[in-house]
Design a protein around this motif. Sequence first.
Motif, mmCIF file in Angstrom:
data_model
loop_
_atom_site.group_PDB
_atom_site.id
_atom_site.type_symbol
_atom_site.label_atom_id
_atom_site.label_comp_id
_atom_site.label_asym_id
_atom_site.label_seq_id
_atom_site.Cartn_x
_atom_site.Cartn_y
_atom_site.Cartn_z
ATOM 1 N N PHE A 140 0.842 -1.205 0.000
ATOM 2 C CA PHE A 140 0.000 0.000 0.000
ATOM 3 C C PHE A 140 0.877 1.256 0.000
ATOM 4 O O PHE A 140 1.870 1.340 0.730
ATOM 5 N N GLY A 141 0.474 2.243 -0.809
ATOM 6 C CA GLY A 141 1.268 3.455 -0.973
ATOM 7 C C GLY A 141 1.425 4.294 0.294
ATOM 8 O O GLY A 141 2.324 5.129 0.374
ATOM 9 N N GLY A 142 0.559 4.085 1.275
ATOM 10 C CA GLY A 142 0.646 4.894 2.497
ATOM 11 C C GLY A 142 1.661 4.379 3.495
ATOM 12 O O GLY A 142 1.783 4.915 4.597
ATOM 13 N N GLU A 168 -2.997 12.246 -3.247
ATOM 14 C CA GLU A 168 -3.913 12.234 -2.115
ATOM 15 C C GLU A 168 -4.716 13.528 -2.150
ATOM 16 O O GLU A 168 -4.237 14.567 -1.690
ATOM 17 N N LYS A 171 -2.622 16.519 -2.896
ATOM 18 C CA LYS A 171 -1.221 16.378 -2.486
ATOM 19 C C LYS A 171 -0.533 15.321 -3.360
ATOM 20 O O LYS A 171 -1.037 14.210 -3.496
ATOM 21 N N ALA A 279 -14.845 0.087 -3.562
ATOM 22 C CA ALA A 279 -14.138 1.355 -3.356
ATOM 23 C C ALA A 279 -13.116 1.166 -2.240
ATOM 24 O O ALA A 279 -13.349 1.522 -1.097
ATOM 25 N N SER A 280 -12.004 0.557 -2.613
ATOM 26 C CA SER A 280 -10.934 0.296 -1.662
ATOM 27 C C SER A 280 -9.637 0.638 -2.387
ATOM 28 O O SER A 280 -9.621 1.514 -3.252
ATOM 29 N N LYS A 308 -11.379 9.909 -3.151
ATOM 30 C CA LYS A 308 -11.817 9.634 -1.779
ATOM 31 C C LYS A 308 -13.334 9.761 -1.715
ATOM 32 O O LYS A 308 -13.944 10.365 -2.605
ATOM 33 N N PRO A 309 -13.945 9.264 -0.654
ATOM 34 C CA PRO A 309 -15.407 9.403 -0.557
ATOM 35 C C PRO A 309 -15.851 10.851 -0.367
ATOM 36 O O PRO A 309 -16.994 11.198 -0.650
ATOM 37 N N THR A 335 -15.881 3.509 7.483
ATOM 38 C CA THR A 335 -15.306 4.839 7.662
ATOM 39 C C THR A 335 -15.673 5.749 6.488
ATOM 40 O O THR A 335 -15.903 6.946 6.668
ATOM 41 N N ALA A 501 -9.651 3.318 10.204
ATOM 42 C CA ALA A 501 -10.278 3.557 8.894
ATOM 43 C C ALA A 501 -10.272 2.281 8.039
ATOM 44 O O ALA A 501 -9.982 2.325 6.847
ATOM 45 N N HIS A 503 -8.180 -0.070 8.174
ATOM 46 C CA HIS A 503 -6.824 -0.590 7.987
ATOM 47 C C HIS A 503 -6.345 -1.209 9.293
ATOM 48 O O HIS A 503 -6.489 -0.619 10.354
ATOM 49 N N LYS A 533 -12.894 7.417 12.018
ATOM 50 C CA LYS A 533 -12.042 6.288 11.621
ATOM 51 C C LYS A 533 -12.257 5.021 12.451
ATOM 52 O O LYS A 533 -11.538 4.046 12.287
ATOM 53 N N ARG A 563 5.153 8.455 11.465
ATOM 54 C CA ARG A 563 4.896 8.713 10.031
ATOM 55 C C ARG A 563 6.056 8.205 9.187
ATOM 56 O O ARG A 563 5.864 7.604 8.135
ATOM 57 N N PRO A 568 1.848 7.492 7.189
ATOM 58 C CA PRO A 568 0.792 8.404 7.644
ATOM 59 C C PRO A 568 -0.506 7.685 7.998
ATOM 60 O O PRO A 568 -1.273 8.163 8.819
ATOM 61 N N ILE A 569 -0.751 6.519 7.373
ATOM 62 C CA ILE A 569 -2.024 5.837 7.646
ATOM 63 C C ILE A 569 -2.139 5.319 9.072
ATOM 64 O O ILE A 569 -3.210 4.903 9.496
HETATM 65 N N1 COA Z 1 -0.418 6.975 -0.224
HETATM 66 C C1 COA Z 1 0.142 7.899 0.576
HETATM 67 N N2 COA Z 1 -0.461 8.420 1.663
HETATM 68 C C2 COA Z 1 -1.690 7.964 1.952
HETATM 69 C C3 COA Z 1 -2.346 6.990 1.177
HETATM 70 C C4 COA Z 1 -1.657 6.494 0.041
HETATM 71 N N3 COA Z 1 -2.188 5.556 -0.752
HETATM 72 N N4 COA Z 1 -3.560 6.755 1.713
HETATM 73 C C5 COA Z 1 -3.671 7.540 2.784
HETATM 74 N N5 COA Z 1 -2.553 8.271 2.931
HETATM 75 C C6 COA Z 1 -2.279 9.296 3.951
HETATM 76 C C7 COA Z 1 -3.305 10.410 3.863
HETATM 77 O O1 COA Z 1 -2.921 11.404 2.917
HETATM 78 C C8 COA Z 1 -3.289 10.967 5.276
HETATM 79 O O2 COA Z 1 -2.101 11.722 5.428
HETATM 80 P P1 COA Z 1 -2.049 13.073 6.299
HETATM 81 O O3 COA Z 1 -2.014 12.620 7.719
HETATM 82 O O4 COA Z 1 -0.773 13.684 5.840
HETATM 83 O O5 COA Z 1 -3.261 13.869 5.953
HETATM 84 C C9 COA Z 1 -3.096 9.712 6.129
HETATM 85 O O6 COA Z 1 -2.466 8.747 5.251
HETATM 86 C C10 COA Z 1 -4.373 9.137 6.672
HETATM 87 O O7 COA Z 1 -5.193 8.808 5.559
HETATM 88 P P2 COA Z 1 -6.722 8.366 5.642
HETATM 89 O O8 COA Z 1 -6.902 7.329 6.686
HETATM 90 O O9 COA Z 1 -7.160 8.020 4.265
HETATM 91 O O10 COA Z 1 -7.450 9.641 6.209
HETATM 92 P P3 COA Z 1 -8.005 10.925 5.512
HETATM 93 O O11 COA Z 1 -8.308 11.831 6.662
HETATM 94 O O12 COA Z 1 -7.105 11.412 4.429
HETATM 95 O O13 COA Z 1 -9.389 10.441 4.852
HETATM 96 C C11 COA Z 1 -11.331 8.994 4.819
HETATM 97 C C12 COA Z 1 -10.473 9.949 5.640
HETATM 98 C C13 COA Z 1 -12.491 8.455 5.644
HETATM 99 C C14 COA Z 1 -11.878 9.752 3.617
HETATM 100 C C15 COA Z 1 -10.442 7.831 4.348
HETATM 101 O O14 COA Z 1 -9.926 7.184 5.483
HETATM 102 C C16 COA Z 1 -11.111 6.802 3.466
HETATM 103 O O15 COA Z 1 -11.351 6.987 2.299
HETATM 104 N N6 COA Z 1 -11.362 5.622 3.986
HETATM 105 C C17 COA Z 1 -11.819 4.457 3.256
HETATM 106 C C18 COA Z 1 -10.931 3.351 3.735
HETATM 107 C C19 COA Z 1 -10.887 2.145 2.882
HETATM 108 O O16 COA Z 1 -11.188 2.146 1.722
HETATM 109 N N7 COA Z 1 -10.433 1.054 3.500
HETATM 110 C C20 COA Z 1 -10.173 -0.168 2.816
HETATM 111 C C21 COA Z 1 -10.680 -1.346 3.534
HETATM 112 S S1 COA Z 1 -12.094 -2.005 2.718
#
Ligand code: COA
Length: 630
Positions: A140-142, A168, A171, A279-280, A308-309, A335, A501, A503, A533, A563, A568-569
Amino acid sequence: MSYKAEFQYSMDDPEGFWKDKANALSWYKFPENILSQDEQGIYHWFEDGEMNTAYMALDYHVEQGRGDQTALIYDSPVTESKKQLTYLELRDEVAKTAGMLKALGVEKGDRVIIYMPMILESVIAMLAVARLGAIHSVVFGGFAPPELAIRIDDAQPKVIMSASCGIEVSKIIEYKPLLDKAIELASHKPESLIMLQRPQARASLIEGRDYDWHILMAKVQPADCVPVKGSDPLYILYTSGTTGKPKGVVRENGGHAVAMNYSMQAIYDIDVGDVFWAASDIGWVVGHSYIVYAPLLRGCTSVIFEGKPIMTPNAGAFWRVCADYQVKTLFTAPTAFRAIKKEDPDGDLFKKYDLSKLSTIFSAGERLDPPTQEWLMEKSGKPVIDHWWQTETGWGITANLRGIESMPIKLGSSTVPSPGFNVQILNDSSEQLEANQQGYIMIKQPLPPSCLTSIWGDADKFTETYLSTFPGYYASGDGGYIDEEGYVFVMGRIDDVINIAGHRLSTGEMEEVIGGHHSVAECAVFARNDDLKGQIPMGLVVLKAGEDIHNDTLNSELVQLIRNTIGPIACYKETHIIQRLPKTRSGKILRKTLRQMVNGEEYIVPSTIDDPVIMDEIEDVLKSAKVINL
Ligand code: COA
Ligand code: AMP
C-alpha cells in the motif's frame, strides 16, 4: 437452493461442494485432489490442478466472445481523467506487461513487489505477474520506507514495479524517494525497478537498475500464460500482527480463483456483464479480491477509483460514480460511509443521482456500527450489508448471501457463515458456547478455498499463530457471539491489533517505534474510539530518568517518527507523559483497562495489578489533558 441447504452441503461434503464450484472455471487440467494435506497437516485445495489465474480472468472471456465488453473503468477525479479497457485490450496490455517482466528475467515462482497508486497499470501489473506464474506482493502506498524495506527483505523480489507518484486529494506523494530509501534500508536488492512516469511528478532513474515503463514496453513481445499448480502461490499480502514484523499471507491460485468466482455469485449476486465497484485500494485484500480478481474471473466490469469518498470533490463522489457507470453493487468500509454522513447528513447529494441500477451496498473492514447502517439504509433506500473479512481468508467469512437467499438484516451483525466456514464460539477451555455468549471466534478446519496456507518464509509461524490455540481450529483473532438464529456478531479483536479507517495496524509495532525514541523508557499504545475512523491510536509514555521534555515536543517528535517509520495511515497524533505504566505483578501492561478508561467504559482494575494507585495517577493526567471527562 436455500442458504441452509447450501451451507449444509458445504459442511457435509466439502470436497463435493467445492468440486462443483471449481467446475465453473476453465482449468488446463481439472484437479483430481480436491482437498489434500501436506506433511505438516496443512490443507490445500485443488493442489494438482493446472491453471493460470490471469488466463481464467482474461483470455478465457475473450475466447468466450466477451472481448469487447468493458473489463475496467478508471475514474480519477484527482487527475480529472477517465479511461476504459475492454477484456481484449486488457488481455493484450497484460500480455505485453508480462513480456516486459519476462525480458527482465521474471519467471514462475519469482516475486515482484508492486508499490503503486490506484491506476489501471497497477491492476495490469498484478495480472501480468500472475500470467507468468510469478508471485506479486502489493504494498500500500501509504506505508513508509522502513515498512516497504521489511517487505522487500521478506519477499525478496526480483523486480519492483512502481509509479512516480500517488495523489492524495491534491497532495502529490512522490514514490521514488520512498522507494530509493526502502531499497537502501533493505538487505535484499531487487535486480530491476520499473517506473511508470506520471505527468504530475517525474522520477529520476538510476542507470542499470531503473527502467522507464513505457520505453521498455515499446520494445517487448507479449508473453503467454504460464501454467501453475492449484497450490502454487498467486500472491503474498502483508498484514499487521501483534509484533513489529508483518505477516506475509500466502494465497494459492486454485482455491483463490474458485472462491472468488463463487462469492461473486453467492454473496454479491453478480453475473457476467454486471458492474461491480469495490471502493478500496489494491494495497488491501479487498482490492486484491474485489477490484481485481473476482470481478474479472466472473466476467464483470470493475471500477478503479482514484479518489476519496469526500473532497474529490464532495461527499457525492461515490453516488456520482455509481450513477455514471450503472454500478450494481458497491462495496466499501464503514469509515467511508461515516465520512459521507458527516458531510451530507441529510443525504442531499444522494438524491442528485439516478441510482436505480444500484441494488446493494456492502460494507467490511470493521464492524458497521448500527447508526451508520441505519442512516445509509434510510437515505439510500438500499439494503446495506455488513460482512466480516480478513486478509487471511480473502473473502467474507460471514455474509448475507444475496445470490442464494437474502436473509433479514440485523443491525450490528455480519449475518451468517458463508458456505465452507464452520464458525464456532469457544471459551478458554475450548468448549463451544451457547447462543448469545461471547467468546473467541474460531473456524473449524479445514478452512474453505482461498484461505491462507502459510506465512511466507515461516510455515511454523503460520501454525503457531493461527492453528495452535485449540487443535483443529483456525483462530480468527476476533471475539464475538452467535445468536439463536445463527447470526454472527463480531465485536472486535482480542489481540493488540487495531483497526484505523478499515486498515489493520499493530499497536505493538507502534510501541516498538516509540520505544526507540531517546527520551522514552517505556510506553503503551492502545486504541481510542473515533467517530470517523473507528479507532485511532494514542500513546502513554514514561520518560527515562533525568529526561525533561515537554509533552507537546515529545508528541510532535513521536508523530513524525511514526509517520516516517510506519506511515501516515497509522494516524498517530496523541501522546501523554505519565509517571508509571499500570502492570500486573507479572509485568504485563494493562492495555485493555487503559483503553476502557479513555473510551469512557466501565472498567475493573484487575486484582493482579502491582500497584492500584497508578490508575488514579493516570486518570488525573488524562483528565487534565481533557482526554477523559472530569
Ligand atoms: N499513499 C500515501 N499516503 C496515503 C495513502 C496512500 N495511498 N492513503 C492515505 N494516505 C495518507 C493520507 O494522505 C493521510 O495523510 P495526512 O495525515 O498527511 O493527511 C493519512 O495517510 C491518513 O489517511 P486516511 O486514513 O485516508 O485519512 P483521511 O483523513 O485522508 O481520509 C477517509 C479519511 C475516511 C476519507 C479515508 O480514510 C477513506 O477513504 N477511507 C476508506 C478506507 C478504505 O477504503 N479502506 C479499505 C478497507 S475495505
Ligand atoms: P484486514 O485483514 O485488514 O481486512 O482486517 C481484518 C480484521 O478487520 C478482522 O479480523 C476484524 O477484526 C475486522 N473486520 C473486518 N470486517 C469486519 C466486520 N464486518 N465486522 C467486524 N470486524 C471486521
